[in-house]
Structure formats: structure tokens, C-alpha cells
Scaffold this active site. Sequence first.
Site, short mmCIF file in Angstrom:
data_model
loop_
_atom_site.label_atom_id
_atom_site.label_comp_id
_atom_site.label_asym_id
_atom_site.label_seq_id
_atom_site.Cartn_x
_atom_site.Cartn_y
_atom_site.Cartn_z
N HIS A 1 0.84 -1.20 0.00
CA HIS A 1 0.00 0.00 0.00
C HIS A 1 0.88 1.26 0.00
O HIS A 1 0.58 2.23 -0.68
CB HIS A 1 -0.87 0.06 1.27
CG HIS A 1 -1.85 -1.07 1.38
ND1 HIS A 1 -1.76 -2.05 2.34
CD2 HIS A 1 -2.97 -1.35 0.66
CE1 HIS A 1 -2.77 -2.88 2.21
NE2 HIS A 1 -3.51 -2.50 1.20
N GLN B 1 -17.43 -7.78 -0.56
CA GLN B 1 -16.49 -8.52 -1.41
C GLN B 1 -15.95 -9.78 -0.74
O GLN B 1 -15.14 -10.49 -1.31
CB GLN B 1 -15.35 -7.61 -1.88
CG GLN B 1 -14.36 -7.19 -0.81
CD GLN B 1 -13.37 -6.17 -1.34
OE1 GLN B 1 -13.69 -5.00 -1.52
NE2 GLN B 1 -12.15 -6.60 -1.62
O1 PAF Z 1 -7.66 -4.37 -3.25
C1 PAF Z 1 -8.30 -4.00 -2.25
O2 PAF Z 1 -7.75 -3.71 -1.19
C2 PAF Z 1 -9.81 -3.91 -2.33
O3 PAF Z 1 -10.35 -4.87 -3.18
C3 PAF Z 1 -10.32 -2.51 -2.73
C4 PAF Z 1 -9.83 -2.10 -4.09
C5 PAF Z 1 -9.84 -1.49 -1.69
C6 PAF Z 1 -11.85 -2.48 -2.74
O4 PAF Z 1 -12.39 -2.75 -1.48
#
Ligand code: PAF
Length: 251
Positions: free
Chosen positions: A35, A59
Site C-alpha cells: 500500500h 467482497q
Molecule cells: O484491493 C483491495 O484492497 C480492495 O479490493 C479494494 C480495491 C480497496 C476495494 O475494497
Amino acid sequence: MKIIKSVEEFKSLREAISPRTIGFVPTLGGLHEGHLSLIKESIKNNEMSVVSIFLNPTQFNNESDLATYPGSLSDDLKTLDSLDVDIVFTPSNEAIYPNGYNYKICEERTSSILEGEFRPGHYEGVLTVVMKLLNIVNPKNAYFGEKDFQQYILIKNMVEDFFLDINIIALKTIREKSGLAMSSRNNRLSDEARQRASLIYKSLLESPSDEHARATLEEQGFNVEYIKSWMGRRFGAVEIEKVRLIDNVSL
Ligand code: PAF
């Protein structure tokens, strides 16, 4: 660094800072070096940078994966503050899904293979939340890691298909010294498993075929979900100590 929780507050701030160029890094929290590389790139190339921390429930097709997803908001905020991020958006579930999860973005082709095949509903959740976040933040550039390469392709195509003027930028996967792709889930591995997990990258990269990579990993005790080549890359999802890890390499 400003921390904003409400969509309304974010939108009025967005209005006030317009037309400055915004770089955006959406995250689920549990920030790691992967990140940080996206955030640093955003800071370098935009007048302001926004990071969102939102553990998006839609998700996750597996409740225990959601419940055990590693991350500490206060640690993440400390990290972001030290990087000079301008705005952190930390909405609640109610803020993002005020009327429930009734409208969804559904992609009919690329989302049914690889991760999509093994995690039903995963990409609907990802695309829906990313569309919502892009609409709220309205960035010029949004940054994603190649570790989730299929996600990157799906988001890039979605943005193009819905005529959004946002550049979707992918950056290289950041790896531990051993080659293991950085992931928040790595923290759930024992030291021994973490060391062994470096074999995922090595087999994806060096095996002469997908089948060979699968056999190598299975021999070493990994539970292999899939190993597949697509778009000139080899993708894999495996489980070790009940932790699901994914990776992909350019062939
Ligand atoms: O890759 C991720 O961390 C997640 O899928 C995202 C893009 C933040 C969406 O919740």
C-alpha cells in the site's frame, strides 16, 4: 491529515479543494509496504492524496475471512500521518451502503475466471464499492497493486466502460525478501509457513507449466485452488495454515 467519515463531509471538502488534482488509494486497511508504494506514488504525482480505509463486507464471500481480516485502524492512521497523506476516508458500512446492497456492478466476462470462479460475488462487491468510492472521491488518478492484477483489469475496464475520466494506474507487486508478495494476510502465518510461502512466487515464476507449478506446491503441502495462465501472466491461489494467498507473475 484530515480524517473524514461521512460522504457528505467528504463531498463538501472535495468541492472546496477543487480543481486540485487528487490521487486516490483505496484500501481495506491492514496497511503494508505494498500500500505504501501506491501512496508514495500518489503523493509524488498529485497535488493532494486521499486514502480510504474501508473493510468492504460485500467482497468477502467467506465470513471468517472477513472476521479475521488483519488490520488496526489506529496503526494505519499513524502510518498515513507519517507519510503526509492529506485526507483519509474511513466510512462506516451504513455510509457506503445506506440503502443496503441493492445496486451492484456486475461484469459478465473477466470476473468469472480465476478469483471470480473461486470467490462467487467477490468482484461484484469490489466493483460496486470501487465505483462508489470513485464517485465520492472523484480523483484524477487511482492506484492499485499488480498483486490483484485481475482486479486492476476489471476496474480499468469498468472506468472506461462507464466513461469516467480517471486514470487507473497499476504498480508492481512489493515482495518480502523471500519473494512472498506483501499481503495483510501474511501476518496470520507462522514464521515457518511464512518462509515456506516464498515457494508460491518461485513456482509461479520458474515452473515450465501451470500443471508443474501446481504439482510442486501440492508436494510441499499447499492446498492449491488454481494455477492458471492468462494475459501473459501466471496466477495462483493457494492455502497454507488455512490462510488463502494469491499471487501472479509476468511470464
Ligand atoms: O484491493 C483491495 O484492497 C480492495 O479490493 C479494494 C480495491 C480497496 C476495494 O475494497
